[in-house]
Design a protein around this motif. Structure first.
Motif, mmCIF file in Angstrom:
data_model
loop_
_atom_site.group_PDB
_atom_site.id
_atom_site.type_symbol
_atom_site.label_atom_id
_atom_site.label_comp_id
_atom_site.label_asym_id
_atom_site.label_seq_id
_atom_site.Cartn_x
_atom_site.Cartn_y
_atom_site.Cartn_z
ATOM 1 N N ILE A 1 0.796 -1.276 -0.121
ATOM 2 C CA ILE A 1 -0.243 0.012 0.078
ATOM 3 C C ILE A 1 0.968 1.255 0.064
ATOM 4 O O ILE A 1 0.521 2.140 -0.631
ATOM 5 N N ALA A 2 1.921 1.478 0.984
ATOM 6 C CA ALA A 2 2.669 2.414 0.984
ATOM 7 C C ALA A 2 3.509 2.692 -0.486
ATOM 8 O O ALA A 2 3.542 3.806 -1.119
ATOM 9 N N VAL A 3 4.062 1.685 -1.115
ATOM 10 C CA VAL A 3 4.733 1.753 -2.261
ATOM 11 C C VAL A 3 3.824 2.333 -3.310
ATOM 12 O O VAL A 3 4.032 2.972 -4.262
ATOM 13 N N MET A 4 2.382 1.859 -3.220
ATOM 14 C CA MET A 4 1.582 2.237 -4.402
ATOM 15 C C MET A 4 1.215 3.968 -4.108
ATOM 16 O O MET A 4 1.198 4.460 -5.279
ATOM 17 N N VAL A 5 1.009 4.168 -2.954
ATOM 18 C CA VAL A 5 1.015 5.812 -2.543
ATOM 19 C C VAL A 5 2.203 6.418 -3.059
ATOM 20 O O VAL A 5 2.080 7.560 -3.812
ATOM 21 N N VAL A 6 3.508 6.072 -2.926
ATOM 22 C CA VAL A 6 4.545 6.750 -3.616
ATOM 23 C C VAL A 6 4.619 6.578 -4.835
ATOM 24 O O VAL A 6 5.069 7.729 -5.532
ATOM 25 N N MET A 7 4.222 5.602 -5.437
ATOM 26 C CA MET A 7 3.991 5.727 -7.035
ATOM 27 C C MET A 7 3.180 6.680 -7.561
ATOM 28 O O MET A 7 3.243 7.379 -8.507
ATOM 29 N N LEU A 8 1.994 6.887 -6.905
ATOM 30 C CA LEU A 8 1.183 7.869 -7.208
ATOM 31 C C LEU A 8 1.445 9.227 -7.214
ATOM 32 O O LEU A 8 1.403 10.067 -7.931
ATOM 33 N N ILE A 9 2.300 9.501 -6.020
ATOM 34 C CA ILE A 9 2.807 10.716 -5.680
ATOM 35 C C ILE A 9 3.651 11.115 -6.559
ATOM 36 O O ILE A 9 3.906 12.378 -7.239
ATOM 37 N N PHE A 10 4.661 10.267 -7.287
ATOM 38 C CA PHE A 10 5.788 10.436 -8.003
ATOM 39 C C PHE A 10 5.217 10.253 -9.535
ATOM 40 O O PHE A 10 6.107 10.432 -10.599
ATOM 41 N N LYS A 11 3.932 9.878 -9.716
ATOM 42 C CA LYS A 11 3.504 9.498 -10.926
ATOM 43 C C LYS A 11 4.446 8.508 -11.865
ATOM 44 O O LYS A 11 4.752 8.890 -13.055
ATOM 45 N N VAL A 12 4.854 7.531 -11.084
ATOM 46 C CA VAL A 12 5.342 6.472 -11.904
ATOM 47 C C VAL A 12 4.850 5.789 -13.149
ATOM 48 O O VAL A 12 3.547 5.461 -12.896
ATOM 49 N N PRO A 13 5.445 5.698 -14.232
ATOM 50 C CA PRO A 13 4.697 5.066 -15.475
ATOM 51 C C PRO A 13 4.476 3.624 -15.339
ATOM 52 O O PRO A 13 4.938 2.894 -14.265
ATOM 53 N N ARG A 14 3.620 3.144 -16.014
ATOM 54 C CA ARG A 14 3.221 1.717 -15.859
ATOM 55 C C ARG A 14 4.502 0.844 -16.202
ATOM 56 O O ARG A 14 5.380 1.264 -16.989
ATOM 57 N N PRO A 15 4.518 -0.484 -15.321
ATOM 58 C CA PRO A 15 5.621 -1.026 -15.835
ATOM 59 C C PRO A 15 5.722 -1.836 -17.013
ATOM 60 O O PRO A 15 4.678 -1.892 -17.902
ATOM 61 N N ASN A 16 6.843 -2.317 -17.601
ATOM 62 C CA ASN A 16 7.017 -2.937 -18.846
ATOM 63 C C ASN A 16 6.900 -4.396 -18.491
ATOM 64 O O ASN A 16 7.842 -5.125 -18.410
ATOM 65 N N ILE A 17 5.814 -4.942 -18.518
ATOM 66 C CA ILE A 17 5.399 -6.297 -18.199
ATOM 67 C C ILE A 17 6.004 -7.353 -19.169
ATOM 68 O O ILE A 17 6.628 -8.559 -18.894
ATOM 69 N N ALA A 18 6.183 -6.938 -20.487
ATOM 70 C CA ALA A 18 6.866 -7.851 -21.547
ATOM 71 C C ALA A 18 8.299 -8.133 -21.109
ATOM 72 O O ALA A 18 8.662 -9.183 -21.514
ATOM 73 N N ALA A 19 9.066 -7.074 -20.462
ATOM 74 C CA ALA A 19 10.365 -7.117 -20.219
ATOM 75 C C ALA A 19 10.473 -8.238 -18.974
ATOM 76 O O ALA A 19 11.691 -8.817 -19.014
ATOM 77 N N LEU A 20 9.529 -8.617 -18.313
ATOM 78 C CA LEU A 20 9.606 -9.645 -17.316
ATOM 79 C C LEU A 20 10.057 -10.788 -17.890
ATOM 80 O O LEU A 20 10.795 -11.664 -17.536
ATOM 81 N N GLN A 21 9.399 -11.183 -19.246
ATOM 82 C CA GLN A 21 9.530 -12.520 -19.459
ATOM 83 C C GLN A 21 10.931 -12.509 -20.065
ATOM 84 O O GLN A 21 11.579 -13.545 -20.246
ATOM 85 N N ALA A 22 11.675 -11.863 -20.347
ATOM 86 C CA ALA A 22 13.020 -11.660 -20.756
ATOM 87 C C ALA A 22 14.015 -11.901 -19.751
ATOM 88 O O ALA A 22 15.530 -11.889 -20.086
ATOM 89 N N GLY A 23 13.632 -11.455 -18.527
ATOM 90 C CA GLY A 23 14.535 -11.426 -17.541
ATOM 91 C C GLY A 23 14.997 -12.602 -16.996
ATOM 92 O O GLY A 23 14.398 -13.467 -17.224
ATOM 93 N N PRO A 24 16.110 -12.732 -16.315
ATOM 94 C CA PRO A 24 16.532 -13.978 -15.484
ATOM 95 C C PRO A 24 15.747 -14.470 -14.495
ATOM 96 O O PRO A 24 14.987 -13.735 -13.712
ATOM 97 N N TRP A 25 15.986 -15.740 -14.276
ATOM 98 C CA TRP A 25 14.748 -16.523 -13.214
ATOM 99 C C TRP A 25 15.106 -15.647 -11.845
ATOM 100 O O TRP A 25 14.002 -15.437 -10.946
ATOM 101 N N TRP A 26 16.205 -15.239 -11.399
ATOM 102 C CA TRP A 26 16.608 -15.013 -10.216
ATOM 103 C C TRP A 26 16.181 -13.564 -9.826
ATOM 104 O O TRP A 26 16.163 -13.073 -8.685
#
Length: 148
Positions: free
Chosen positions: A47-72
C-alpha cells in the motif's frame, strides 16, 4: 544527487531496519504468529509503495520485459519474506543490536561475493585489503558486542 545527500538517505534507510524489526516483532506477538506479521507488513508495504508511486507519477511497468529477465529477479521478494520473518522471530531473542549486527555481517559477506563475482547483474568489483580490513573490523565489533 550529492554524495552527502546519498549518505544521509542511506543512514535514514538504515534507521528504518531495526525499527521495522522491532515493530514487526510486536506485531507477530499481537497477531499470534510471526508469519501473520510478515503478511501484514508486506501488505502495508505494498500500500505504501502504491501511494509513493502515485505521488511520483511512476509510469506503468514494462510487463513484457519480465519475460526476458533471468529467473533470479523474483528472489528479492523471497529475500524480503526471509528477512522480515527472521527479524520478528529473532529480535526479541537476540535484541535489536545483536540481530542487526548479525544482519550487517551477512550483508557484508554476500556483498563481497556479489561484487567479486559480479552476481545478480552487477559489475565485478575487485576485492582489496581495505575491504577485507573494513569487514574484519565490523566482524570484530559484532563479536565484542555479542560477548557483552
Amino acid at each position: 544527487m550529492s554524495l552527502f545527500v546519498s549518505i544521509v538517505l542511506s543512514l535514514l534507510a538504515g534507521f528504518a531496519v531495526p525499527l521495522q524489526a522491532g515493530t514487526n516483532a510486536k506485531l507477530g506477538v499481537l497477531l499470534g504468529h510471526p508469519l501473520w506479521a510478515t503478511a501484514v507488513s508486506l501488505v502495508v508495504s505494498c500500500i505504501a509503495v502504491m501511494v509513493v508511486m502515485l505521488i511520483f507519477k511512476v509510469p506503468r511497468p514494462n510487463i513484457a520485459a519480465l519475460q526476458a529477465g533471468p529467473w533470479w529477479i523474483w528472489c528479492g521478494g523471497i529475500a524480503g519474506v526471509l528477512y522480515i520473518t527472521a527479524a520478528l522471530i529473532l529480535v526479541p531473542r537476540l535484541g535489536a543490536l545483536n540481530f542487526i549486527m548479525a544482519v550487517i555481517i551477512g550483508q557484508l559477506t554476500i556483498s563481497i561475493m556479489i561484487d567479486y563475482f559480479g552476481l545478480v547483474g552487477l559489475p565485478k568489483q575487485p576485492l582489496n585489503l581495505q575491504k577485507i580490513i573494513g569487514v574484519s573490523v565490523v566482524l570484530a565489533g559484532f563479536l565484542i558486542a555479542v560477548r557483552s
